[in-house]
Motif scaffolding. Sequence first.
Motif, PDB file in Angstrom:
ATOM      1  N   UNK A 117       0.864  -1.174   0.000  1.00  0.00           N
ATOM      2  CA  UNK A 117       0.000   0.000   0.000  1.00  0.00           C
ATOM      3  C   UNK A 117       0.901   1.224   0.000  1.00  0.00           C
ATOM      4  N   UNK A 118       0.511   2.265  -0.742  1.00  0.00           N
ATOM      5  CA  UNK A 118       1.370   3.434  -0.843  1.00  0.00           C
ATOM      6  C   UNK A 118       0.629   4.719  -0.538  1.00  0.00           C
ATOM      7  N   UNK A 119       1.426   5.727  -0.215  1.00  0.00           N
ATOM      8  CA  UNK A 119       0.911   7.079  -0.007  1.00  0.00           C
ATOM      9  C   UNK A 119       1.960   8.036  -0.559  1.00  0.00           C
ATOM     10  N   UNK A 120       1.502   9.155  -1.112  1.00  0.00           N
ATOM     11  CA  UNK A 120       2.395  10.126  -1.744  1.00  0.00           C
ATOM     12  C   UNK A 120       2.084  11.511  -1.200  1.00  0.00           C
ATOM     13  N   UNK A 121       3.141  12.251  -0.874  1.00  0.00           N
ATOM     14  CA  UNK A 121       3.007  13.672  -0.529  1.00  0.00           C
ATOM     15  C   UNK A 121       3.786  14.445  -1.577  1.00  0.00           C
ATOM     16  N   UNK A 122       3.113  15.385  -2.220  1.00  0.00           N
ATOM     17  CA  UNK A 122       3.748  16.125  -3.306  1.00  0.00           C
ATOM     18  C   UNK A 122       4.035  17.559  -2.885  1.00  0.00           C
ATOM     19  N   UNK A 123       5.037  18.122  -3.530  1.00  0.00           N
ATOM     20  CA  UNK A 123       5.390  19.529  -3.402  1.00  0.00           C
ATOM     21  C   UNK A 123       5.685  19.938  -1.960  1.00  0.00           C
ATOM     22  N   UNK A 124       6.558  19.191  -1.316  1.00  0.00           N
ATOM     23  CA  UNK A 124       7.027  19.546   0.019  1.00  0.00           C
ATOM     24  C   UNK A 124       8.189  20.514  -0.148  1.00  0.00           C
ATOM     25  N   UNK A 125       8.188  21.592   0.576  1.00  0.00           N
ATOM     26  CA  UNK A 125       9.150  22.662   0.372  1.00  0.00           C
ATOM     27  C   UNK A 125      10.513  22.432   0.984  1.00  0.00           C
ATOM     28  N   UNK A 126      11.014  21.219   0.898  1.00  0.00           N
ATOM     29  CA  UNK A 126      12.338  20.870   1.400  1.00  0.00           C
ATOM     30  C   UNK A 126      13.092  20.207   0.258  1.00  0.00           C
ATOM     31  N   UNK A 127      14.362  20.539   0.067  1.00  0.00           N
ATOM     32  CA  UNK A 127      15.116  19.925  -1.029  1.00  0.00           C
ATOM     33  C   UNK A 127      15.212  18.404  -0.873  1.00  0.00           C
ATOM     34  N   UNK A 128      15.212  17.674  -1.981  1.00  0.00           N
ATOM     35  CA  UNK A 128      15.259  16.212  -1.897  1.00  0.00           C
ATOM     36  C   UNK A 128      16.516  15.687  -1.222  1.00  0.00           C
ATOM     37  N   UNK A 129      17.605  16.399  -1.360  1.00  0.00           N
ATOM     38  CA  UNK A 129      18.855  15.945  -0.741  1.00  0.00           C
ATOM     39  C   UNK A 129      18.739  15.935   0.784  1.00  0.00           C
ATOM     40  N   UNK A 130      18.085  16.942   1.348  1.00  0.00           N
ATOM     41  CA  UNK A 130      17.881  16.983   2.796  1.00  0.00           C
ATOM     42  C   UNK A 130      16.805  15.996   3.231  1.00  0.00           C
ATOM     43  N   UNK A 131      15.812  15.789   2.383  1.00  0.00           N
ATOM     44  CA  UNK A 131      14.733  14.864   2.726  1.00  0.00           C
ATOM     45  C   UNK A 131      15.233  13.424   2.729  1.00  0.00           C
ATOM     46  N   UNK A 132      16.204  13.112   1.874  1.00  0.00           N
ATOM     47  CA  UNK A 132      16.731  11.736   1.823  1.00  0.00           C
ATOM     48  C   UNK A 132      17.451  11.361   3.112  1.00  0.00           C
ATOM     49  N   UNK A 133      17.984  12.341   3.846  1.00  0.00           N
ATOM     50  CA  UNK A 133      18.589  12.049   5.144  1.00  0.00           C
ATOM     51  C   UNK A 133      17.543  11.482   6.100  1.00  0.00           C
ATOM     52  N   UNK A 134      16.335  12.000   6.017  1.00  0.00           N
ATOM     53  CA  UNK A 134      15.250  11.546   6.890  1.00  0.00           C
ATOM     54  C   UNK A 134      14.705  10.206   6.405  1.00  0.00           C
ATOM     55  N   UNK A 135      14.497  10.077   5.106  1.00  0.00           N
ATOM     56  CA  UNK A 135      13.891   8.844   4.596  1.00  0.00           C
ATOM     57  C   UNK A 135      14.817   7.639   4.769  1.00  0.00           C
ATOM     58  N   UNK A 136      16.113   7.855   4.650  1.00  0.00           N
ATOM     59  CA  UNK A 136      17.049   6.748   4.840  1.00  0.00           C
ATOM     60  C   UNK A 136      17.106   6.291   6.294  1.00  0.00           C
ATOM     61  N   UNK A 137      16.741   7.172   7.222  1.00  0.00           N
ATOM     62  CA  UNK A 137      16.764   6.808   8.639  1.00  0.00           C
ATOM     63  C   UNK A 137      15.637   5.851   9.006  1.00  0.00           C
ATOM     64  N   UNK A 163       8.909  15.302  -3.751  1.00  0.00           N
ATOM     65  CA  UNK A 163       7.768  14.421  -3.572  1.00  0.00           C
ATOM     66  C   UNK A 163       8.245  13.224  -2.752  1.00  0.00           C
ATOM     67  N   UNK A 164       7.471  12.837  -1.760  1.00  0.00           N
ATOM     68  CA  UNK A 164       7.818  11.689  -0.915  1.00  0.00           C
ATOM     69  C   UNK A 164       6.798  10.587  -1.163  1.00  0.00           C
ATOM     70  N   UNK A 165       7.295   9.396  -1.491  1.00  0.00           N
ATOM     71  CA  UNK A 165       6.447   8.225  -1.724  1.00  0.00           C
ATOM     72  C   UNK A 165       6.807   7.150  -0.708  1.00  0.00           C
ATOM     73  N   UNK A 166       5.794   6.642  -0.010  1.00  0.00           N
ATOM     74  CA  UNK A 166       6.001   5.592   0.992  1.00  0.00           C
ATOM     75  C   UNK A 166       5.211   4.368   0.570  1.00  0.00           C
ATOM     76  N   UNK A 167       5.864   3.209   0.589  1.00  0.00           N
ATOM     77  CA  UNK A 167       5.205   1.931   0.308  1.00  0.00           C
ATOM     78  C   UNK A 167       5.339   1.068   1.557  1.00  0.00           C
ATOM     79  N   UNK A 168       4.198   0.687   2.131  1.00  0.00           N
ATOM     80  CA  UNK A 168       4.204  -0.191   3.308  1.00  0.00           C
ATOM     81  C   UNK A 168       3.653  -1.545   2.904  1.00  0.00           C
ATOM     82  N   UNK A 169       4.054  -2.563   3.656  1.00  0.00           N
ATOM     83  CA  UNK A 169       3.632  -3.924   3.353  1.00  0.00           C
ATOM     84  C   UNK A 169       3.522  -4.712   4.645  1.00  0.00           C
ATOM     85  N   UNK A 170       2.728  -5.766   4.608  1.00  0.00           N
ATOM     86  CA  UNK A 170       2.641  -6.672   5.750  1.00  0.00           C
ATOM     87  C   UNK A 170       3.135  -8.070   5.400  1.00  0.00           C
ATOM     88  N   UNK A 171       3.539  -8.265   4.169  1.00  0.00           N
ATOM     89  CA  UNK A 171       3.972  -9.584   3.703  1.00  0.00           C
ATOM     90  C   UNK A 171       5.470  -9.759   3.918  1.00  0.00           C
TER      91      UNK A 171
END
Length: 115
Positions: free
Chosen positions: A3-23, A102-110
Amino acid sequence: MQVRAVAKDIGIPPRKMRLVTNAVKGLRVSEALAVLQFLPNGGAQPVSKVVASAAANAENNYNLDPDNLYILNITADDGFRIKRVKPRSHGRAARILRRYCHVTVVVSDDPADRR
């Protein structure tokens, strides 16, 4: 099930956002929300909202148990850029790029998806 969810047009550069997503990549949803609550980065709050949205989508649309969900994939992609000009000395100009993502999250239970 994925299952996925997307947030578009977040006012933070992708390089800084990847620090958070990788965590939080690969963590359970409950653990990821706990980690994001205490991260000092500015991108932690929008990522937390997207992770919570993906978990809510899984629970409400597909009747999945939110305690069994984990983050299968989370990406921060480049969005649009606002281009501006800043005056410099001697009649020159410097370009300013305000980057969005844009941040895309995919979650799974399998457990088979974890590979």
